[in-house]
Design a protein around this motif. Structure first.
Motif, PDB file in Angstrom:
ATOM      1  N   ILE A 216       0.848  -1.198   0.000  1.00  0.00           N
ATOM      2  CA  ILE A 216       0.000   0.000   0.000  1.00  0.00           C
ATOM      3  C   ILE A 216       0.877   1.239   0.000  1.00  0.00           C
ATOM      4  CG2 ILE A 216      -1.755   1.256   1.316  1.00  0.00           C
ATOM      5  CD1 ILE A 216      -2.149  -1.750   2.643  1.00  0.00           C
ATOM      6  N   ASP A 217       0.588   2.175  -0.901  1.00  0.00           N
ATOM      7  CA  ASP A 217       1.338   3.431  -0.993  1.00  0.00           C
ATOM      8  C   ASP A 217       0.482   4.419  -1.766  1.00  0.00           C
ATOM      9  OD1 ASP A 217       3.584   5.399  -1.539  1.00  0.00           O
ATOM     10  OD2 ASP A 217       4.780   3.788  -0.675  1.00  0.00           O
ATOM     11  N   ARG A 218       1.057   5.620  -2.022  1.00  0.00           N
ATOM     12  CA  ARG A 218       0.333   6.621  -2.806  1.00  0.00           C
ATOM     13  C   ARG A 218       1.108   7.089  -4.024  1.00  0.00           C
ATOM     14  NH1 ARG A 218       2.209  12.000  -1.409  1.00  0.00           N
ATOM     15  NH2 ARG A 218       3.797  11.816   0.217  1.00  0.00           N
ATOM     16  N   LEU A 219       2.408   6.766  -4.108  1.00  0.00           N
ATOM     17  CA  LEU A 219       3.259   7.265  -5.186  1.00  0.00           C
ATOM     18  C   LEU A 219       3.233   6.284  -6.359  1.00  0.00           C
ATOM     19  CD1 LEU A 219       6.237   8.494  -3.008  1.00  0.00           C
ATOM     20  CD2 LEU A 219       4.450   9.884  -4.051  1.00  0.00           C
ATOM     21  N   PRO A 220       2.793   6.737  -7.549  1.00  0.00           N
ATOM     22  CA  PRO A 220       2.629   5.814  -8.684  1.00  0.00           C
ATOM     23  C   PRO A 220       3.915   5.076  -9.051  1.00  0.00           C
ATOM     24  CG  PRO A 220       1.568   7.919  -9.153  1.00  0.00           C
ATOM     25  CD  PRO A 220       2.338   8.108  -7.870  1.00  0.00           C
ATOM     26  N   GLU A 221       5.076   5.769  -8.996  1.00  0.00           N
ATOM     27  CA  GLU A 221       6.311   5.104  -9.399  1.00  0.00           C
ATOM     28  C   GLU A 221       6.713   4.007  -8.423  1.00  0.00           C
ATOM     29  OE1 GLU A 221       7.476   8.931  -7.175  1.00  0.00           O
ATOM     30  OE2 GLU A 221       5.951   8.277  -8.624  1.00  0.00           O
ATOM     31  N   ARG A 222       6.412   4.190  -7.138  1.00  0.00           N
ATOM     32  CA  ARG A 222       6.731   3.150  -6.159  1.00  0.00           C
ATOM     33  C   ARG A 222       5.765   1.973  -6.271  1.00  0.00           C
ATOM     34  NH1 ARG A 222       9.523   5.562  -0.777  1.00  0.00           N
ATOM     35  NH2 ARG A 222      10.762   7.156  -1.826  1.00  0.00           N
ATOM     36  N   LEU A 223       4.503   2.271  -6.492  1.00  0.00           N
ATOM     37  CA  LEU A 223       3.527   1.204  -6.697  1.00  0.00           C
ATOM     38  C   LEU A 223       3.890   0.381  -7.930  1.00  0.00           C
ATOM     39  CD1 LEU A 223       0.374   3.328  -5.877  1.00  0.00           C
ATOM     40  CD2 LEU A 223       1.123   1.335  -4.567  1.00  0.00           C
ATOM     41  N   ASP A 224       4.286   1.076  -9.006  1.00  0.00           N
ATOM     42  CA  ASP A 224       4.662   0.383 -10.227  1.00  0.00           C
ATOM     43  C   ASP A 224       5.922  -0.459 -10.021  1.00  0.00           C
ATOM     44  OD1 ASP A 224       4.509  -0.008 -13.217  1.00  0.00           O
ATOM     45  OD2 ASP A 224       6.473   0.983 -13.086  1.00  0.00           O
ATOM     46  N   MET A 225       6.939   0.096  -9.335  1.00  0.00           N
ATOM     47  CA  MET A 225       8.159  -0.655  -9.069  1.00  0.00           C
ATOM     48  C   MET A 225       7.861  -1.908  -8.248  1.00  0.00           C
ATOM     49  SD  MET A 225      11.598   0.473  -6.961  1.00  0.00           S
ATOM     50  CE  MET A 225      12.309   1.516  -8.222  1.00  0.00           C
ATOM     51  N   THR A 226       6.993  -1.778  -7.263  1.00  0.00           N
ATOM     52  CA  THR A 226       6.661  -2.919  -6.408  1.00  0.00           C
ATOM     53  C   THR A 226       5.958  -4.014  -7.188  1.00  0.00           C
ATOM     54  OG1 THR A 226       6.508  -1.435  -4.502  1.00  0.00           O
ATOM     55  CG2 THR A 226       5.487  -3.597  -4.279  1.00  0.00           C
ATOM     56  N   ARG A 227       5.041  -3.633  -8.063  1.00  0.00           N
ATOM     57  CA  ARG A 227       4.366  -4.641  -8.896  1.00  0.00           C
ATOM     58  C   ARG A 227       5.368  -5.337  -9.814  1.00  0.00           C
ATOM     59  NH1 ARG A 227       0.349  -0.566  -9.175  1.00  0.00           N
ATOM     60  NH2 ARG A 227       1.233   0.199 -11.120  1.00  0.00           N
ATOM     61  N   ARG A 228       6.255  -4.545 -10.452  1.00  0.00           N
ATOM     62  CA  ARG A 228       7.165  -5.115 -11.447  1.00  0.00           C
ATOM     63  C   ARG A 228       8.312  -5.899 -10.818  1.00  0.00           C
ATOM     64  NH1 ARG A 228      10.203  -2.016 -13.740  1.00  0.00           N
ATOM     65  NH2 ARG A 228       9.801  -0.046 -12.670  1.00  0.00           N
ATOM     66  N   ARG A 229       8.921  -5.351  -9.772  1.00  0.00           N
ATOM     67  CA  ARG A 229      10.164  -5.933  -9.254  1.00  0.00           C
ATOM     68  C   ARG A 229       9.943  -6.905  -8.094  1.00  0.00           C
ATOM     69  NH1 ARG A 229      14.618  -3.564 -11.742  1.00  0.00           N
ATOM     70  NH2 ARG A 229      15.554  -5.471 -10.909  1.00  0.00           N
ATOM     71  N   ILE A 230       8.879  -6.695  -7.333  1.00  0.00           N
ATOM     72  CA  ILE A 230       8.584  -7.604  -6.215  1.00  0.00           C
ATOM     73  C   ILE A 230       7.560  -8.645  -6.633  1.00  0.00           C
ATOM     74  CG2 ILE A 230       7.784  -7.750  -3.825  1.00  0.00           C
ATOM     75  CD1 ILE A 230      10.512  -6.324  -4.271  1.00  0.00           C
ATOM     76  N   GLY A 231       6.577  -8.244  -7.432  1.00  0.00           N
ATOM     77  CA  GLY A 231       5.627  -9.209  -7.969  1.00  0.00           C
ATOM     78  C   GLY A 231       4.373  -9.383  -7.152  1.00  0.00           C
ATOM     79  N   CYS A 232       4.085  -8.438  -6.254  1.00  0.00           N
ATOM     80  CA  CYS A 232       2.869  -8.545  -5.442  1.00  0.00           C
ATOM     81  C   CYS A 232       1.816  -7.545  -5.922  1.00  0.00           C
ATOM     82  CB  CYS A 232       3.189  -8.329  -3.969  1.00  0.00           C
ATOM     83  SG  CYS A 232       3.674  -6.640  -3.539  1.00  0.00           S
TER      84      CYS A 232
END
Length: 391
Positions: A216-232
């Protein structure tokens, strides 16, 4: 040598300071190859952590090359490339022997300050106020490392500096949240915060067998990085009701484990954020605990909440009734890195844990004030700024 010094609230500068040397027989001196910003450093910049003095060298997450060792250092030699744990542990007190390294009885050289604040002292920390021992920090050309046999760990061949540096603090902090939070195979886990520690907590939960992980976050670039690099999965808390979404995702029950990886300057939506911010700025409370409140309310009955974010003192509107009536287990800790770092370096070497992507900005130590400006104000998609004293 050059070092990044705290001069006052939101005032950093690179200065010349004396070179470190061997002071005790168990010391080593490390030439810093890379150090990185950390979200908890922002609490120092904001003036929310007490016992800072002008000229203090900050930074606690680093790796380097050993250039000198004391006569009692037996596990390391000059030339070794090592990751150094941000917390300092003696290895022989009751707490260290029980793998509670951040609570070491012997490493904090100013125990009275922490005793007055929290009842007991913590262990010492590099570059994190005189309440934590007053040790010089890692944003420098060289660092003295006490108890080097305990707190310095060899970096495996093939692991680059940009990946290894996060094994100093971010990766073990995140792993500890999932481990001590009690993540089990099949669990649903929610993580508040998609910075470096939050991403590492999410990945740790996945590696420990969680069936579903939501960050959970509010910053689009961090949300996108988490989806792409962590996979959750991810949620933007400014665009949805987080509690309702988590209940929907779990058939109405809520997450089994909730991990808070935000800390004392959490953002929120609505009037509660401004209430917290006004009280914090006027020092009527030390924390903005929005993420902790939300985690406690969102967690399923009988579940577990682990607080990874750094807090200093007192928080208003703490949902004690929700914690007790829901039968929650609430835990928190500073990072017991010594118990995790060797395992994490091994996982990084095997490709099971990706950390290098967190280093979104790399720059010389001379540009460290700029790096902290990018990091603090979330400019240019900065997740972590990494400083290289050699340029």
């Amino acid at each position: 040598m050059k070092a990044l010094c705290w001069q006052g609230v939101n005032d950093l500068s690179v200065e010349e300071v004396p070179d470190p040397g061997i002071r005790n027989r168990q010391d080593a001196v490390v030439k810093v190859l890379a150090s990185t910003t950390c979200g908890s450093d922002l609490h120092l910049l904001g003036g929310y952590i007490p016992a800072m003095r002008a000229g203090d060298v900050i930074g606690h997450e680093f790796l380097g090359e050993i250039v000198e060792v004391g006569p009692d250092v037996s596990r390391h030699k000059v030339g070794d490339r090592v990751v150094v744990c941000s917390f300092i542990g003696c290895g022989r007190c009751w707490y260290c022997e029980n793998d509670l390294w951040s609570l070491c009885d012997n490493s904090n050289t100013n125990p009275g300050i922490a005793q007055a604040m929290w009842g007991y002292e913590t262990g010492g920390v590099f570059g994190y106020s005189h309440a934590m021992g007053g040790f010089r920090g890692a944003h420098a050309e060289y660092v003295r490392v006490p108890y080097a046999d305990q707190g310095a760990f060899p970096v495996p061949e093939g692991v680059d500096d940009a990946s290894a540096v996060f094994a100093s603090d971010a990766a073990p902090t995140g792993w500890m949240g999932a481990d001590l939070g009690g993540v089990k195979p099949g669990d649903t886990v929610a993580v508040w915060g998609c910075g470096a520690v939050g991403q590492m907590a999410a990945r740790a939960a996945m590696l420990l067998g969680a069936e579903r992980v939501v960050a959970i976050d509010r910053l689009p670039e961090r949300l996108d990085m988490t989806r792409r690099r962590i996979g959750c999965e991810t949620l933007d808390y400014t665009a949805t009701d987080v509690g309702a979404e988590l209940r929907e995702l779990t058939g109405g029950r809520g997450p089994d484990v909730c991990i808070e990886a935000v800390g004392m300057e959490a953002h929120d939506t609505g009037p509660q954020h401004w209430y917290d911010k006004a009280k914090q700025m006027t020092r009527l409370q030390t924390e903005r605990p929005a993420a902790v409140r939300e985690a406690i309310h969102a967690c399923r009955k009988g579940g577990s909440v682990f607080v990874l974010g750094v807090y200093a003192g007192l928080a208003d509107k703490f949902p004690l009734g929700a914690m007790m009536n829901k039968g929650l287990t609430l835990r928190g800790a500073q990072m017991h890195g010594h118990r995790y770092i060797p395992m994490l370096l091994d996982r990084i070497a095997k490709g099971e844990l990706s950390t290098g992507h967190l280093a979104t900005h790399t720059m010389p130590l001379d540009e460290a004030p700029k790096g902290y400006d990018l990091f603090k104000n979330k400019k240019d998609g900065c997740v972590r700024a990494v400083f290289r004293p050699a340029g």
